[in-house]
Scaffold this active site. Sequence first.
Site, PDB file in Angstrom:
ATOM      1  N   LYS A   1       0.764 -10.442   7.833  1.00 39.16           N
ATOM      2  CA  LYS A   1       0.994  -8.877   8.075  1.00 39.16           C
ATOM      3  C   LYS A   1      -0.263  -8.333   8.554  1.00 39.16           C
ATOM      4  CE  LYS A   1       1.573  -4.580   5.044  1.00 39.16           C
ATOM      5  NZ  LYS A   1       1.546  -3.634   6.135  1.00 39.16           N
TER       6      LYS A   1
ATOM      7  N   GLY B   1       0.949  -4.059  11.795  1.00 36.05           N
ATOM      8  CA  GLY B   1       0.785  -3.396  10.789  1.00 36.05           C
ATOM      9  C   GLY B   1       0.343  -1.833  10.686  1.00 36.05           C
TER      10      GLY B   1
ATOM     11  N   THR C   1      -2.424  -5.710   9.507  1.00 32.77           N
ATOM     12  CA  THR C   1      -2.858  -4.261   9.597  1.00 32.77           C
ATOM     13  C   THR C   1      -4.256  -4.084  10.009  1.00 32.77           C
ATOM     14  OG1 THR C   1      -1.309  -3.972   7.802  1.00 32.77           O
ATOM     15  CG2 THR C   1      -2.624  -2.052   7.998  1.00 32.77           C
TER      16      THR C   1
ATOM     17  N   TYR D   1      -1.291 -10.674   3.772  1.00 29.23           N
ATOM     18  CA  TYR D   1      -1.610  -9.279   4.230  1.00 29.23           C
ATOM     19  C   TYR D   1      -2.936  -9.234   4.551  1.00 29.23           C
ATOM     20  CZ  TYR D   1      -1.344  -4.219   3.539  1.00 29.23           C
ATOM     21  OH  TYR D   1      -1.361  -2.767   3.637  1.00 29.23           O
TER      22      TYR D   1
ATOM     23  N   ASP E   1       1.647   1.382  12.597  1.00 29.36           N
ATOM     24  CA  ASP E   1       2.901   1.873  13.215  1.00 29.36           C
ATOM     25  C   ASP E   1       2.427   2.393  14.821  1.00 29.36           C
ATOM     26  OD1 ASP E   1       3.352   1.272  10.926  1.00 29.36           O
ATOM     27  OD2 ASP E   1       4.631   3.022  10.351  1.00 29.36           O
ATOM     28  N   GLU E   2       1.225   3.165  14.611  1.00 29.39           N
ATOM     29  CA  GLU E   2       0.917   4.059  15.997  1.00 29.39           C
ATOM     30  C   GLU E   2       0.235   2.697  16.936  1.00 29.39           C
ATOM     31  OE1 GLU E   2      -0.082   4.161  12.798  1.00 29.39           O
ATOM     32  OE2 GLU E   2      -2.247   4.705  12.294  1.00 29.39           O
TER      33      GLU E   2
ATOM     34  N   SER F   1       0.933  -1.114   0.069  1.00 29.30           N
ATOM     35  CA  SER F   1      -0.006  -0.103  -0.012  1.00 29.30           C
ATOM     36  C   SER F   1       0.890   1.323   0.018  1.00 29.30           C
ATOM     37  CB  SER F   1      -1.006   0.132   1.286  1.00 29.30           C
ATOM     38  OG  SER F   1      -1.435  -1.144   1.661  1.00 29.30           O
ATOM     39  N   THR F   2       1.851   1.182   0.950  1.00 28.93           N
ATOM     40  CA  THR F   2       2.904   2.341   0.971  1.00 28.93           C
ATOM     41  C   THR F   2       3.544   2.544  -0.221  1.00 28.93           C
ATOM     42  OG1 THR F   2       3.051   1.997   3.255  1.00 28.93           O
ATOM     43  CG2 THR F   2       4.556   3.307   2.464  1.00 28.93           C
TER      44      THR F   2
ATOM     45  N   SER G   1       4.776   2.055   7.212  1.00 33.34           N
ATOM     46  CA  SER G   1       5.468   3.224   6.195  1.00 33.34           C
ATOM     47  C   SER G   1       6.122   4.277   7.212  1.00 33.34           C
ATOM     48  CB  SER G   1       4.195   3.911   5.706  1.00 33.34           C
ATOM     49  OG  SER G   1       3.361   4.313   6.750  1.00 33.34           O
TER      50      SER G   1
HETATM   51  O1  MN9 Z   1       1.804  -1.053   5.937  1.00 34.24           O
HETATM   52  C1  MN9 Z   1       0.895   0.875   6.604  1.00 34.24           C
HETATM   53  N1  MN9 Z   1      -0.549   0.644   6.423  1.00 34.24           N
HETATM   54  C2  MN9 Z   1      -0.902   1.410   5.468  1.00 34.24           C
HETATM   55  C3  MN9 Z   1       1.719  -0.356   6.989  1.00 34.24           C
HETATM   56  O2  MN9 Z   1      -0.577   2.084   4.908  1.00 34.24           O
HETATM   57  C4  MN9 Z   1      -2.365   0.889   5.022  1.00 34.24           C
HETATM   58  C5  MN9 Z   1       1.176   1.699   8.090  1.00 34.24           C
HETATM   59  O3  MN9 Z   1       2.557   1.698   8.077  1.00 34.24           O
HETATM   60  C6  MN9 Z   1       0.392   2.923   8.126  1.00 34.24           C
HETATM   61  O4  MN9 Z   1       0.824   3.847   6.987  1.00 34.24           O
HETATM   62  C7  MN9 Z   1       0.754   3.735   9.378  1.00 34.24           C
HETATM   63  C8  MN9 Z   1       0.060   5.213   9.394  1.00 34.24           C
HETATM   64  O5  MN9 Z   1      -1.387   4.719   9.720  1.00 34.24           O
HETATM   65  O6  MN9 Z   1       0.425   2.992  10.412  1.00 34.24           O
END
Ligand code: MN9
Length: 295
Positions: A166, A190, A168, A138, A192-193, A49-50, A209
């Site tokens: 993974k 998945g 998310t 994923y 980061d927060e 996605s990123t 990301s």
């Molecule tokens: O791959 C990312 N997921 C998406 C992981 O972009 C859907 C995350 O790293 C998010 O970008 C990040 C910010 O919400 O946690």
Amino acid sequence: MENLNRFRGLFSALLTPFNGNGSINFNSLEKLIEFNLKNGADGFYVGGSTGEGLLLTNEERKAVFECAASAAKGRATLIAHVGTLHTDAACELARSAEKLGYDAVSAVAPYYYSFSLEAIMKYYNDISESTDLPMIIYNFPASGGFSLTKDIAEKMFENKKFIGIKHTSADMFALWQFKHMSRETIVYNGFDETLLSGLSMGADGAIGSTYNFMGGKFKRLISEFKKGNTAKAQKIQNEANEIISEMIKYGVFQSEKAILTEMGIDMGECRRPFLPISDECRRSMKIIAEKLTTD
Ligand code: MN9
């Protein structure tokens, strides 16, 4: 069973930089990989996605795989995201990743049509059969309606080439359940927060990301967590989340590109239909980039 240790750790979900004319900026991609390795990245998740993987043509996706593999030169574990709506195209991408020496393939579930569970399972098995590489599912329920459960995963992991998920999703109980399946599974946090919660529930690693530019910070978070210093790990998660909250206001990928451009790697814009990076976003991300470089 093969040793899974190289799949643990912090993986950057690699962004894709673009030139002003919309083509891929391979020079910046190489710089970004070097920058990530310097900050301690253990591996890369390429074309997800990123990386705007679903906004690239298949030829471009292969070219990104190739550039990342030659830039990382055996210094990181590489996971190729090959997910797409079309099984044959996903298999072709998987074969190209295998030729380039990738360690695993991964795919988001097919989206848009309401595919049956059997169809989704077959999609994953078909991709898996197209190469000798291990498969990492994923699980991104917000992306298109499919939400992996422990029962479905148990069935899918009867295929011995499936090694990881993974995850998310903010569903931390589901993450815990994936870690407690009948066979050892690598589970990545998945979002980061929520990394600290993911680690508490047993995650083996993280794919995200914001590690593209906060890799060092999150490596420290993981190391404090492992030492049992929860308060220190929480402090780092809080600092990162202040930044992520600001990024969400303007668009996560646009903000990440603005931050990295500010740090000296020209990332360009995101592909349409993502909107261009606004002046307000650039101003706000400049402040964040300055803070991060003096941290
Ligand atoms: O791959 C990312 N997921 C998406 C992981 O972009 C859907 C995350 O790293 C998010 O970008 C990040 C910010 O919400 O946690």
